[in-house]
Enzyme design. Sequence first.
Site, PDB file in Angstrom:
ATOM      1  N   HIS A 243       0.871  -1.162   0.000  1.00 25.14           N
ATOM      2  CA  HIS A 243       0.000   0.000   0.000  1.00 25.14           C
ATOM      3  C   HIS A 243       0.916   1.222   0.000  1.00 25.14           C
ATOM      4  O   HIS A 243       1.641   1.441   0.962  1.00 25.14           O
ATOM      5  CB  HIS A 243      -0.828  -0.099   1.286  1.00 25.14           C
ATOM      6  CG  HIS A 243      -1.647   1.071   1.597  1.00 25.14           C
ATOM      7  ND1 HIS A 243      -3.011   1.032   1.525  1.00 25.14           N
ATOM      8  CD2 HIS A 243      -1.321   2.318   1.988  1.00 25.14           C
ATOM      9  CE1 HIS A 243      -3.483   2.217   1.864  1.00 25.14           C
ATOM     10  NE2 HIS A 243      -2.480   3.018   2.148  1.00 25.14           N
TER      11      HIS A 243
ATOM     12  N   TYR B  12     -14.676   5.978   4.528  1.00 24.53           N
ATOM     13  CA  TYR B  12     -13.220   5.925   4.326  1.00 24.53           C
ATOM     14  C   TYR B  12     -12.751   4.515   4.627  1.00 24.53           C
ATOM     15  O   TYR B  12     -13.204   3.907   5.603  1.00 24.53           O
ATOM     16  CB  TYR B  12     -12.556   6.958   5.247  1.00 24.53           C
ATOM     17  CG  TYR B  12     -11.047   6.948   5.194  1.00 24.53           C
ATOM     18  CD1 TYR B  12     -10.382   7.215   4.009  1.00 24.53           C
ATOM     19  CD2 TYR B  12     -10.298   6.678   6.339  1.00 24.53           C
ATOM     20  CE1 TYR B  12      -8.991   7.212   3.966  1.00 24.53           C
ATOM     21  CE2 TYR B  12      -8.916   6.675   6.304  1.00 24.53           C
ATOM     22  CZ  TYR B  12      -8.271   6.940   5.111  1.00 24.53           C
ATOM     23  OH  TYR B  12      -6.897   6.934   5.069  1.00 24.53           O
TER      24      TYR B  12
ATOM     25  N   HIS C  39      -4.818  12.960  14.021  1.00 32.76           N
ATOM     26  CA  HIS C  39      -3.783  12.047  14.488  1.00 32.76           C
ATOM     27  C   HIS C  39      -2.506  12.866  14.518  1.00 32.76           C
ATOM     28  O   HIS C  39      -1.852  13.074  13.501  1.00 32.76           O
ATOM     29  CB  HIS C  39      -3.688  10.834  13.550  1.00 32.76           C
ATOM     30  CG  HIS C  39      -4.992  10.079  13.453  1.00 32.76           C
ATOM     31  ND1 HIS C  39      -5.546   9.659  12.271  1.00 32.76           N
ATOM     32  CD2 HIS C  39      -5.868   9.707  14.428  1.00 32.76           C
ATOM     33  CE1 HIS C  39      -6.701   9.051  12.514  1.00 32.76           C
ATOM     34  NE2 HIS C  39      -6.915   9.064  13.819  1.00 32.76           N
TER      35      HIS C  39
HETATM   36  O1  LIG Z   1      -4.172   7.703   8.626  1.00 28.93           O
HETATM   37  C1  LIG Z   1      -4.751   7.701   7.546  1.00 28.93           C
HETATM   38  O2  LIG Z   1      -5.800   7.102   7.354  1.00 28.93           O
HETATM   39  C2  LIG Z   1      -4.082   8.372   6.360  1.00 28.93           C
HETATM   40  C3  LIG Z   1      -3.154   7.419   5.739  1.00 28.93           C
HETATM   41  C4  LIG Z   1      -3.566   6.633   4.721  1.00 28.93           C
HETATM   42  C5  LIG Z   1      -2.738   5.704   4.177  1.00 28.93           C
HETATM   43  O3  LIG Z   1      -3.186   4.980   3.165  1.00 28.93           O
HETATM   44  C6  LIG Z   1      -1.470   5.494   4.693  1.00 28.93           C
HETATM   45  C7  LIG Z   1      -1.023   6.320   5.723  1.00 28.93           C
HETATM   46  C8  LIG Z   1      -1.865   7.270   6.251  1.00 28.93           C
HETATM   47  O4  LIG Z   1      -1.469   8.106   7.215  1.00 28.93           O
HETATM   48 FE   LIG Z   2      -2.314   8.265   9.060  1.00 25.73          FE
END
Ligand SMILES: O=C(O)Cc1cc(O)ccc1O
Ligand SMILES: [Fe+2]
Length: 441
Positions: A299, A357, A372
């Site tokens: 990813h 999401y 965060h």
């Molecule tokens: O925290 C989150 O949802 C955002 C985020 C998405 C991702 O695909 C990888 C790292 C990240 O911080």
């Molecule tokens: Fe994140």
Amino acid sequence: MTGTANEQARKTAEGLVYATGFGNEHSSEAVPGALPLGRNAPQRAPLGLYAEQLSGSAFTEPRATNHRSWLYRIRPSAAHPPFVRVEPRAVRSAPFTECVPDPNRLRWNPLPAPEGPTDFLDGLWTLGGNGDATQRSGMAVHLYHANSAMERRVFSDADGELLIVPERGGLLLRTELGLLRAVPGEVALIPRGVRFRVELLDATARGYVCENYGQPFRLPDLGPIGANGLANARDFRAPVAAYEDVEGPVEVVNKFCGSLWTATYDHSPLDVVAWHGNHAPYVYDLRRFNVIGSISYDHPDPSIFTVLTSPSDTPGLAGVDFVVFAPRWLVGEDTFRPPYFHRNVMTEYMGLIEGAYDAKAEGFVPGGGSLHNMMSAHGPDRETFDRASAAELVPQKIDDGLAFMFETRWPLTLTAQARDAGHLQRGYDDVWQGLQRHFRP
Ligand SMILES: O=C(O)Cc1cc(O)ccc1O
Ligand SMILES: [Fe+2]
């Protein structure tokens, strides 16, 4: 706002014409002959207009980052009465000193509806931010919830540019440089110092604003991606010149070094008949974003989803990035496909424009937001982890949501109103409870 006023705004928005491209040297005249040719400041500007330069960068900045526009207006901006400081309602600014920075994961429900008639400016509510507006560094996260048009009222922000992310209800932005329509799924940018007012295309409007005190947002470099992809420059739309020739009292509110200052002009300052330059507002449809991701395994980090970046003085370290999680295919083999567990030196504020999401099964709702902060541990909630760990890895289209992130190099400090808000969710930590140990040495 009456239905008729909304109706009028909607009709105006339908007929809008734009110039395209990111950061271009646009030129536009609402009246033929209003734009001087061959020089910026003729002895007498055409049609009895006043010539005025609006600089968003120092005169001497490199050409690639130099921002300025020449405006040809009915009255020069200099002709105005003194500004007096006013109560900022729910708008706060950097430096943020009301709270100590909080390492906890935090999440909010949408900003409650305002009581009584509330325009965009009165409906602005600051969640927090970092940096210092007087140092032109850092950023602030604001939300807005409005139910009426700014009438005889204009706003400008000397502290930074405003990236507006509508989540509910369309906006008609009447700016000094012309008109822009921004509906949910699109974002609009008002450059530093550009005056504007907001009308509503629907009964109410709700959304997010990133106030960027730092360097203006630009398109990220593409490196090995090549010459195309992510947000393509040609999909950005700037307004064409459109002016108000309005006499009578107009309140002009100026955000300056964190305070709001107001003056009542005897005319509308949205009186620019022609302009040229690159310090101009724009709108961008996030659905035009060319999403690039892994077609093998793993990813990628979400920097691959960067729409706009405001660099800091350290290469690769953004004052703030604007990142979108747009519909896309997931095809990674032997891969945990949703966002991974992580701790990040960067601070992540996330919002949701529609749908869901992929890292959160519940609780992260359109109009809400999560924070965060630097190094806080986060990632998929328990339900998402369990589901994605067991999922059959067939190609999967994620097309049920549009989320975004303001990611900043500095920790974000809350305002007292965000810390104490009734819409702050209690027990957000619980989404990571119950993650079982599976270790079998
Ligand atoms: O925290 C989150 O949802 C955002 C985020 C998405 C991702 O695909 C990888 C790292 C990240 O911080
Ligand atoms: Fe994140």
